[in-house]
Design a protein around this motif. Structure first.
Motif, PDB file in Angstrom:
ATOM      1  N   VAL A  54       0.842  -1.207   0.000  1.00 11.19           N
ATOM      2  CA  VAL A  54       0.000   0.000   0.000  1.00 11.19           C
ATOM      3  C   VAL A  54       0.875   1.254   0.000  1.00 11.19           C
ATOM      4  O   VAL A  54       0.640   2.201  -0.765  1.00 11.19           O
ATOM      5  N   ILE A  57       2.516   1.790  -3.457  1.00 12.29           N
ATOM      6  CA  ILE A  57       1.568   2.348  -4.429  1.00 12.29           C
ATOM      7  C   ILE A  57       1.411   3.844  -4.200  1.00 12.29           C
ATOM      8  O   ILE A  57       1.427   4.644  -5.151  1.00 12.29           O
ATOM      9  N   ALA A  58       1.252   4.224  -2.941  1.00 11.32           N
ATOM     10  CA  ALA A  58       1.081   5.640  -2.623  1.00 11.32           C
ATOM     11  C   ALA A  58       2.285   6.459  -3.078  1.00 11.32           C
ATOM     12  O   ALA A  58       2.143   7.519  -3.703  1.00 11.32           O
ATOM     13  N   ASP A  63       1.729  10.197  -3.341  1.00  9.96           N
ATOM     14  CA  ASP A  63       1.062  10.322  -2.045  1.00  9.96           C
ATOM     15  C   ASP A  63       1.945   9.724  -0.950  1.00  9.96           C
ATOM     16  O   ASP A  63       2.965   9.080  -1.239  1.00  9.96           O
ATOM     17  N   ILE A  65       1.558   7.282   2.451  1.00  9.54           N
ATOM     18  CA  ILE A  65       0.888   6.451   3.453  1.00  9.54           C
ATOM     19  C   ILE A  65       1.982   5.750   4.230  1.00  9.54           C
ATOM     20  O   ILE A  65       2.714   4.930   3.674  1.00  9.54           O
ATOM     21  N   ALA A 202      -4.114  -4.231  -2.111  1.00 11.07           N
ATOM     22  CA  ALA A 202      -3.494  -2.952  -1.771  1.00 11.07           C
ATOM     23  C   ALA A 202      -4.068  -1.810  -2.597  1.00 11.07           C
ATOM     24  O   ALA A 202      -4.239  -0.690  -2.093  1.00 11.07           O
ATOM     25  N   TYR A 206      -5.635   1.428  -0.925  1.00 14.05           N
ATOM     26  CA  TYR A 206      -5.081   2.741  -1.270  1.00 14.05           C
ATOM     27  C   TYR A 206      -6.186   3.693  -1.736  1.00 14.05           C
ATOM     28  O   TYR A 206      -6.259   4.849  -1.288  1.00 14.05           O
ATOM     29  N   GLU A 207      -7.043   3.226  -2.632  1.00 15.34           N
ATOM     30  CA  GLU A 207      -8.101   4.104  -3.144  1.00 15.34           C
ATOM     31  C   GLU A 207      -9.048   4.540  -2.039  1.00 15.34           C
ATOM     32  O   GLU A 207      -9.433   5.713  -1.960  1.00 15.34           O
ATOM     33  N   THR A 210      -7.224   7.154   0.357  1.00 12.30           N
ATOM     34  CA  THR A 210      -6.893   8.457  -0.227  1.00 12.30           C
ATOM     35  C   THR A 210      -8.063   9.114  -0.946  1.00 12.30           C
ATOM     36  O   THR A 210      -8.061  10.337  -1.144  1.00 12.30           O
ATOM     37  N   VAL A 214      -7.955   4.845  -8.492  1.00  9.26           N
ATOM     38  CA  VAL A 214      -6.724   4.141  -8.849  1.00  9.26           C
ATOM     39  C   VAL A 214      -6.557   3.974 -10.351  1.00  9.26           C
ATOM     40  O   VAL A 214      -5.449   3.695 -10.823  1.00  9.26           O
TER      41      VAL A 214
END
Length: 269
Positions: A54, A57-58, A63, A65, A202, A206-207, A210, A214
């Motif tokens: 996660v 990805i951010a 982003d 996280i 993940a 994540y979506e 945030t 995605v």
């Protein structure tokens, strides 16, 4: 269930010693728009390091996280509450925005009732530090897609019981399997996630954390917090599946879903 060696992931920068009173956070300050998330679970969380995935990805999407994990093999939520991990102490550290609760696929009956109860037992600790309880829907063992319904209802009821956030990761899996039944989300045991399965879960998380679609982020895949070799077409399919699950199953469950009972048990407590 799992016989993997327990892995506890800590990907947070600490500013000092932990404070267990809940009044002062030892977590490093976040940049604007960043998120601190604690994951509490078992091997479905630590296999392929879901929390670090996660976070990766951010980072790839611009982003932040920051994550921490309390997880061990075969742990249900009650095990964390009764001292099998340091989950309660970690929650009391404070500074979290979300605490994600995960256990294995939970069918109807006493298992579902226990999941709802244990989530309610966790929730006061989470609210005491200003965080929100988030409930991570797992997936059933490999089998008919209809099995996902029973599992989803358990986790929806659990989230609804504390006015928490529902994370339909299992439904993201079902969306992907409907789009491409050959996609390898399960590992060799037909239960634990493959790296691709972890990446999909993940993406959904994540979506939801945030609020960012995605489908608009770069087509890059990760597992264990590191790049994962997947084709752009596959990544886009997985992004679409994660988004579909979040659209169809809102973060807040307005009404407790029907207490359905499946003829086939697709999970365990």
């Amino acid at each position: 269930m799992s016989h993997h060696r327990p892995v506890v992931v800590v990907a947070l920068l600490l500013t000092g010693a932990s404070c267990l009173g809940g009044s002062t956070s030892a977590l490093a300050p976040l940049p604007p728009g960043g998120h601190h998330v604690l994951f509490v679970g078992n091997s479905l969380t630590y296999v392929n390091d879901l929390p670090a995935t996660v976070a990766a990805i951010a980072e790839s999407a611009g982003d932040t996280i920051r994550v921490a994990t309390e997880a061990g093999p075969d742990l249900a939520l009650i095990d964390h509450l009764t001292g099998s991990s340091a989950a309660l102490a970690r929650i009391s550290q404070g500074g979290w925005e979300f605490v994600v609760l995960q256990q294995g696929p939970t069918p109807a009956g006493i298992c579902r009732d226990s999941l709802v109860l244990w989530t309610k037992m966790f929730d006061p600790y989470i609210k005491a530090v200003g965080a929100r309880t988030a409930v991570f829907m797992a997936w059933p063992y490999a089998g008919p897609l209809e099995w996902f319904d029973d599992i989803r209802i358990s986790f929806q009821q659990s989230a609804a019981g504390v006015s928490g956030v529902f994370l339909p990761a299992g439904e993201a899996w079902r969306s992907a399997l409907r789009a491409d039944p050959t996609i390898a989300l399960y590992g060799s045991d037909g239960f634990h996630p493959s790296p691709t399965g972890t990446f999909l879960a993940a993406l959904e998380i994540y979506e939801r954390i945030t609020g960012r679609d995605v489908r608009t982020i770069p087509p890059k895949a990760f597992a264990n917090g590191r790049p994962l070799a997947l084709s752009e077409a596959t990544v886009r399919l997985l992004q679409a599946a994660a988004h579909d699950a979040n659209v169809r199953f809102p973060a807040t469950v307005g009404q407790s879903p029907t207490n359905a009972v499946s003829a086939t048990v697709a999970g365990h407590c």
